[in-house]
Design a protein around this motif. Sequence first.
Motif, PDB file in Angstrom:
ATOM      1  N   ARG A 348       0.794  -1.230   0.000  1.00 42.57           N
ATOM      2  CA  ARG A 348       0.000   0.000   0.000  1.00 42.57           C
ATOM      3  C   ARG A 348       0.828   1.282   0.000  1.00 42.57           C
ATOM      4  N   PRO A 349       1.960   1.381   0.723  1.00 46.37           N
ATOM      5  CA  PRO A 349       2.756   2.622   0.635  1.00 46.37           C
ATOM      6  C   PRO A 349       3.278   2.911  -0.776  1.00 46.37           C
ATOM      7  N   LEU A 350       3.416   1.866  -1.606  1.00 45.70           N
ATOM      8  CA  LEU A 350       3.877   2.022  -2.989  1.00 45.70           C
ATOM      9  C   LEU A 350       2.760   1.614  -3.948  1.00 45.70           C
ATOM     10  N   PHE A 351       1.548   2.007  -3.616  1.00 49.10           N
ATOM     11  CA  PHE A 351       0.358   1.576  -4.339  1.00 49.10           C
ATOM     12  C   PHE A 351       0.449   1.923  -5.825  1.00 49.10           C
ATOM     13  N   GLU A 352       0.682   3.188  -6.146  1.00 52.60           N
ATOM     14  CA  GLU A 352       0.747   3.613  -7.545  1.00 52.60           C
ATOM     15  C   GLU A 352       1.940   2.995  -8.259  1.00 52.60           C
ATOM     16  N   GLU A 353       3.085   2.963  -7.574  1.00 57.58           N
ATOM     17  CA  GLU A 353       4.279   2.409  -8.213  1.00 57.58           C
ATOM     18  C   GLU A 353       4.096   0.931  -8.551  1.00 57.58           C
ATOM     19  N   TRP A 354       3.434   0.197  -7.661  1.00 58.11           N
ATOM     20  CA  TRP A 354       3.216  -1.227  -7.907  1.00 58.11           C
ATOM     21  C   TRP A 354       2.306  -1.449  -9.111  1.00 58.11           C
ATOM     22  N   LEU A 355       1.223  -0.674  -9.191  1.00 56.76           N
ATOM     23  CA  LEU A 355       0.247  -0.876 -10.253  1.00 56.76           C
ATOM     24  C   LEU A 355       0.720  -0.326 -11.595  1.00 56.76           C
ATOM     25  N   GLU A 356       1.557   0.709 -11.584  1.00 53.56           N
ATOM     26  CA  GLU A 356       1.966   1.357 -12.820  1.00 53.56           C
ATOM     27  C   GLU A 356       3.324   0.881 -13.335  1.00 53.56           C
ATOM     28  N   GLU A 435       9.664  -2.579  -2.090  1.00 51.64           N
ATOM     29  CA  GLU A 435      10.302  -1.329  -2.531  1.00 51.64           C
ATOM     30  C   GLU A 435      11.415  -1.619  -3.529  1.00 51.64           C
ATOM     31  N   ALA A 436      12.196  -2.660  -3.281  1.00 48.91           N
ATOM     32  CA  ALA A 436      13.277  -3.008  -4.201  1.00 48.91           C
ATOM     33  C   ALA A 436      12.718  -3.509  -5.531  1.00 48.91           C
ATOM     34  N   MET A 437      11.652  -4.289  -5.478  1.00 48.22           N
ATOM     35  CA  MET A 437      11.085  -4.859  -6.697  1.00 48.22           C
ATOM     36  C   MET A 437      10.542  -3.799  -7.642  1.00 48.22           C
ATOM     37  N   VAL A 438       9.893  -2.782  -7.107  1.00 49.61           N
ATOM     38  CA  VAL A 438       9.323  -1.752  -7.979  1.00 49.61           C
ATOM     39  C   VAL A 438      10.381  -0.746  -8.429  1.00 49.61           C
ATOM     40  N   ARG A 439      11.549  -0.762  -7.779  1.00 45.97           N
ATOM     41  CA  ARG A 439      12.588   0.211  -8.101  1.00 45.97           C
ATOM     42  C   ARG A 439      13.216  -0.063  -9.458  1.00 45.97           C
ATOM     43  N   SER A 440      13.469  -1.336  -9.778  1.00 46.03           N
ATOM     44  CA  SER A 440      14.106  -1.656 -11.057  1.00 46.03           C
ATOM     45  C   SER A 440      13.857  -3.117 -11.405  1.00 46.03           C
TER      46      SER A 440
END
Length: 492
Positions: A348-356, A435-440
């Motif tokens: 949830r803290p990276l909600f948009e980053e995860w979905l986009e 957080e690491a997974m959505v970073r790159s």
Amino acid sequence: MQWPGGGVVLAVSLDIANAFNSKPWSCIREALRYHRVPTYLRRIVGDYLTDRAVIYPGRNGEWNRREMSCVVPQGSVLGPPLWNIGYNWVLRADLPTGVNVVCYADDTLVLAQGGSYEAAAENMTRGVAIVVERIRQLGLEVALHKSEAMHFHGPRNRPPPGSSAMVGGVSIGVESTLKYLGLVLDGRWNFLEHFRRLAPKLERTGAAFRRLLPNLGGPNASCRRLYAGIVRSMALYGAPVWARGLARLAVHQLNAPQKVVAVRMARGYRTISREAACLLAGLPPWDLEAIVLVRLHEWRAEALCRGETPLPRQVVVQRTDFRHDLMATWRERLSQPRAGHATIAAIRPLFEEWLERRHGVLTFRLTQVLTGHGVFGRFLHRIGREETPGCSHCEDRPEDTAEHTVEVCPAWAEHRRVLVAAIGGGDLSRPALIEAMVRSETEWDAVTTFCEAVMLAKEVAEREKERAAAFLPGRRGRRPGRRGLRRGPRSP
């Protein structure tokens, strides 16, 4: 659909017998003249409808030819306009006050309003007689035995039991539901019956997904999204009509098949909660998707009422705005989930980053780590496959969880060292992994590689332990295989 004074509306659906194959060409030509279609276009259509014949083999092997004088050619772009322009004769009927006709192709719905059931029934009898006569004047015939009738009413205006409506001299029972254009309408406009009938279809499709989309192997992520889109289209058909009045029970009947689809997309165990599975798979709740569709429909309708025709670019912009509102509502709903708290709290803290994000796909073993539903002592103990929740890879047997496996268990120290070197830092908690997974993409692949190696080793060890336990003296029960560990246990 209710009378302003609290009355009722009677609806009769008329079935046209063999409609497209029975419409005379003479009524089409007459309609073209009535609507003042230019002469050269009438000649083109006239040539199109001239010298058409059906050639078929006879019983003696000879070819027979039958000249055609009716039928609207189907399978062509010109077919629907020719049907509509000829059938418009029905809509031009002079109907009694309170009676209206709604047509979509050959599906004809007659609506009769009244302050009471008796008044509505009287209007319906007179109105239907006119409509049926107009249909017959076109050279078509109404299949009265297939026609249906129903009533819309307020809480205090229920029709008497055993009510019926006269349709072309035939008495047709007035039911509480009516199927029209694929939607099951009901008297109180809550669509419970529609979703009661739709739910089994969605469940059967979901059951087929279990065979088509295995957790290991099977179609890739793009194909899974395609399958999910098919079920979504089935579930949200007619959403602009029913979305505003969707009852809680109907929402539940939407949620159950969506969970099946989301679990198949995320390659997870069936015990994962719907909220967590949908978030992992990036599938917004279907009841929220329905609101987007109804808002877009209302926006278009308002634009057309103002005499404006929305451009495709404007539609895309408006749909994007509505989806932003959907995402905000979805995120707010996830602030108090009913289940899947750990997974949702991590994403949830990276909600948009995860979905986009534009990289990374979920695998069966990666999903086990993200959800805690997998070959972990606590989970296996909870579903009755282990006597204790302890870790079989540690001497003091602490509780085996996803966090213990990733962060603490000494059996996976070497894999852990490689993962830390790839993503940086020493924090391997679930939020840190997300957080690491959505970073790159590189870090996503590093986390996936770790999960694949560790969880595969745990699966092998668990199978060996089960195989050894199955042959102990006095031990009863079936010999465990690989099916349960790979695909996950069935939900209780």
